[in-house]
Enzyme design. Structure first.
Site, mmCIF file in Angstrom:
data_model
loop_
_atom_site.group_PDB
_atom_site.id
_atom_site.type_symbol
_atom_site.label_atom_id
_atom_site.label_comp_id
_atom_site.label_asym_id
_atom_site.label_seq_id
_atom_site.Cartn_x
_atom_site.Cartn_y
_atom_site.Cartn_z
ATOM 1 N N LYS A 139 0.824 -1.207 0.000
ATOM 2 C CA LYS A 139 0.000 0.000 0.000
ATOM 3 C C LYS A 139 0.865 1.266 0.000
ATOM 4 O O LYS A 139 0.608 2.193 -0.765
ATOM 5 C CB LYS A 139 -0.932 0.012 1.221
ATOM 6 C CG LYS A 139 -1.858 -1.210 1.278
ATOM 7 C CD LYS A 139 -2.807 -1.167 2.464
ATOM 8 C CE LYS A 139 -2.120 -1.239 3.821
ATOM 9 N NZ LYS A 139 -1.454 -2.535 4.101
ATOM 10 N N ARG A 199 -10.048 0.249 8.672
ATOM 11 C CA ARG A 199 -9.582 -1.090 9.046
ATOM 12 C C ARG A 199 -10.664 -1.895 9.741
ATOM 13 O O ARG A 199 -10.433 -3.059 10.076
ATOM 14 C CB ARG A 199 -8.390 -0.961 9.991
ATOM 15 C CG ARG A 199 -7.044 -1.243 9.323
ATOM 16 C CD ARG A 199 -6.017 -1.226 10.426
ATOM 17 N NE ARG A 199 -4.749 -1.789 10.139
ATOM 18 C CZ ARG A 199 -3.725 -1.152 9.590
ATOM 19 N NH1 ARG A 199 -3.866 0.055 9.137
ATOM 20 N NH2 ARG A 199 -2.564 -1.749 9.474
ATOM 21 N N ARG A 204 11.530 -5.598 5.269
ATOM 22 C CA ARG A 204 11.298 -4.175 5.564
ATOM 23 C C ARG A 204 11.811 -3.856 6.969
ATOM 24 O O ARG A 204 12.360 -2.783 7.205
ATOM 25 C CB ARG A 204 9.796 -3.861 5.449
ATOM 26 C CG ARG A 204 9.474 -2.394 5.642
ATOM 27 C CD ARG A 204 8.005 -2.087 5.355
ATOM 28 N NE ARG A 204 7.131 -2.527 6.434
ATOM 29 C CZ ARG A 204 5.798 -2.367 6.444
ATOM 30 N NH1 ARG A 204 5.201 -1.785 5.403
ATOM 31 N NH2 ARG A 204 5.081 -2.776 7.444
ATOM 32 N N ARG A 232 10.816 -0.163 12.065
ATOM 33 C CA ARG A 232 9.505 -0.409 12.669
ATOM 34 C C ARG A 232 9.564 -1.631 13.572
ATOM 35 O O ARG A 232 9.849 -2.737 13.109
ATOM 36 C CB ARG A 232 8.456 -0.616 11.565
ATOM 37 C CG ARG A 232 7.994 0.678 10.952
ATOM 38 C CD ARG A 232 6.960 0.463 9.879
ATOM 39 N NE ARG A 232 5.802 -0.307 10.338
ATOM 40 C CZ ARG A 232 4.682 -0.431 9.631
ATOM 41 N NH1 ARG A 232 4.565 0.166 8.453
ATOM 42 N NH2 ARG A 232 3.685 -1.145 10.090
ATOM 43 N N ARG A 245 -0.452 -9.592 13.506
ATOM 44 C CA ARG A 245 -1.029 -8.488 12.709
ATOM 45 C C ARG A 245 -1.849 -9.039 11.551
ATOM 46 O O ARG A 245 -2.898 -8.495 11.209
ATOM 47 C CB ARG A 245 0.085 -7.583 12.186
ATOM 48 C CG ARG A 245 0.655 -6.702 13.279
ATOM 49 C CD ARG A 245 2.034 -6.205 12.909
ATOM 50 N NE ARG A 245 2.034 -5.313 11.765
ATOM 51 C CZ ARG A 245 3.089 -5.111 10.985
ATOM 52 N NH1 ARG A 245 4.217 -5.762 11.210
ATOM 53 N NH2 ARG A 245 3.019 -4.279 9.980
HETATM 54 N N1 LIG Z 1 5.261 -5.772 -5.700
HETATM 55 C C1 LIG Z 1 6.154 -5.935 -4.733
HETATM 56 N N2 LIG Z 1 7.060 -6.922 -4.849
HETATM 57 C C2 LIG Z 1 7.986 -7.099 -3.890
HETATM 58 N N3 LIG Z 1 8.079 -6.350 -2.771
HETATM 59 C C3 LIG Z 1 7.218 -5.341 -2.613
HETATM 60 C C4 LIG Z 1 6.201 -5.097 -3.577
HETATM 61 N N4 LIG Z 1 5.484 -4.017 -3.134
HETATM 62 C C5 LIG Z 1 6.022 -3.657 -1.966
HETATM 63 N N5 LIG Z 1 7.066 -4.446 -1.654
HETATM 64 C C6 LIG Z 1 7.908 -4.380 -0.466
HETATM 65 O O1 LIG Z 1 7.149 -4.945 0.600
HETATM 66 C C7 LIG Z 1 7.305 -4.204 1.789
HETATM 67 C C8 LIG Z 1 5.967 -3.700 2.273
HETATM 68 O O2 LIG Z 1 5.481 -2.723 1.357
HETATM 69 P P1 LIG Z 1 4.641 -1.483 1.891
HETATM 70 O O3 LIG Z 1 4.311 -0.673 0.698
HETATM 71 O O4 LIG Z 1 5.338 -0.826 3.029
HETATM 72 O O5 LIG Z 1 3.333 -2.263 2.409
HETATM 73 P P2 LIG Z 1 2.108 -1.798 3.302
HETATM 74 O O6 LIG Z 1 2.104 -0.291 3.302
HETATM 75 O O7 LIG Z 1 0.916 -2.382 2.594
HETATM 76 O O8 LIG Z 1 2.345 -2.422 4.631
HETATM 77 C C9 LIG Z 1 8.260 -3.078 1.472
HETATM 78 O O9 LIG Z 1 9.533 -3.454 1.928
HETATM 79 C C10 LIG Z 1 8.253 -2.973 -0.052
HETATM 80 O O10 LIG Z 1 9.481 -2.582 -0.560
HETATM 81 MG MG LIG Z 2 2.125 1.022 4.951
#
Ligand SMILES: Nc1ncnc2c1ncn2[C@@H]1O[C@H](COP(=O)(O)OP(=O)(O)O)[C@@H](O)[C@H]1O
Ligand SMILES: [Mg+2]
Length: 192
Positions: free
Chosen positions: A14, A89, A128, A134, A146
């Site tokens: 997201k 949510r 991440r 985090r 979660r």
């Molecule tokens: N299409 C994708 N393929 C691989 N990794 C991804 C993809 N989209 C996001 N990520 C990685 O996954 C992790 C979570 O993404 P994030 O955008 O922070 O998710 P959310 O906000 O939904 O929790 C991040 O480290 C990001 O770089």
């Molecule tokens: Mg997020």
């Protein structure tokens, strides 16, 4: 106005997709997770209470996040639109959001859900956690809690928008640009 709910479990992408969407559509990004983390960083009363729940993988009470969103809508009255990321949510949050938007004479355009399986979510969140700082990304047990909280309380929100004919699910696995193109195609269709 374009008001998008970007939906999906923790780690679905997201935040990643929001960064691209705000540039393309000139939207204001409202991430309740980011807003709560800045309250924590600032050491506010609200932040202290939120942290205790977030550290256990639990949701913060509805009235707290609804209040934050209400303030942000008020502060951004001239926005071209909003991306709601990590909100609503719960179904009561979705109902409250409908009411707030109606007070501003607007409504949700569509919800786009990013679909990613639990194994890939865990892999991404642990990755991440190595750089995000985090605390909720750093152990597998907490990540599992979660995802359970998401499945119990948040997944039903998809049905809420589906009933309104405002729901699209997108494969959230694969190339980030491809996923982005699919989201944009849904937005295009919903805006007609
Ligand atoms: N299409 C994708 N393929 C691989 N990794 C991804 C993809 N989209 C996001 N990520 C990685 O996954 C992790 C979570 O993404 P994030 O955008 O922070 O998710 P959310 O906000 O939904 O929790 C991040 O480290 C990001 O770089
Ligand atoms: Mg997020």
């Amino acid at each position: 106005m374009l008001n998008l709910v970007l939906f999906g479990p923790p780690g679905a992408g997201k935040g990643t997709q929001s960064e691209k969407l705000i540039l393309k559509y000139n939207l204001v990004h409202l991430s309740t997770g980011d807003l709560l983390r800045s309250q924590i960083a600032a050491g506010t009363e609200l932040g202290l209470r939120a942290k205790q729940l977030m550290d256990q993988g639990l949701l913060v009470p509805d009235e707290v996040v609804i209040g934050m969103i209400e303030n942000k809508l008020q502060e951004n009255q001239s926005a071209a639109g909003f991306i709601f990321d990590g909100f609503p949510r719960t179904v009561p949050q979705a109902e409250a959001l409908d009411q707030l938007l109606a007070q501003h004479n607007t409504q949700i355009t569509t919800m786009v859900a990013l679909v990613v399986d639990d194994e890939e979510l865990t892999r991404r969140l642990l990755l991440r956690g190595q750089t995000s700082g985090r605390p909720d990304d750093q152990n597998e047990e907490l990540i599992r809690r979660r995802v359970k909280e998401y499945n119990d309380k948040t997944a039903p929100v998809a049905g809420y928008y589906n009933q309104q004919g405002k729901f699209a699910a997108i494969d959230g696995i694969g190339n980030i640009e491809t996923i982005f193109d699919h989201i944009c195609a849904e937005i295009q269709q919903a805006s007609n």
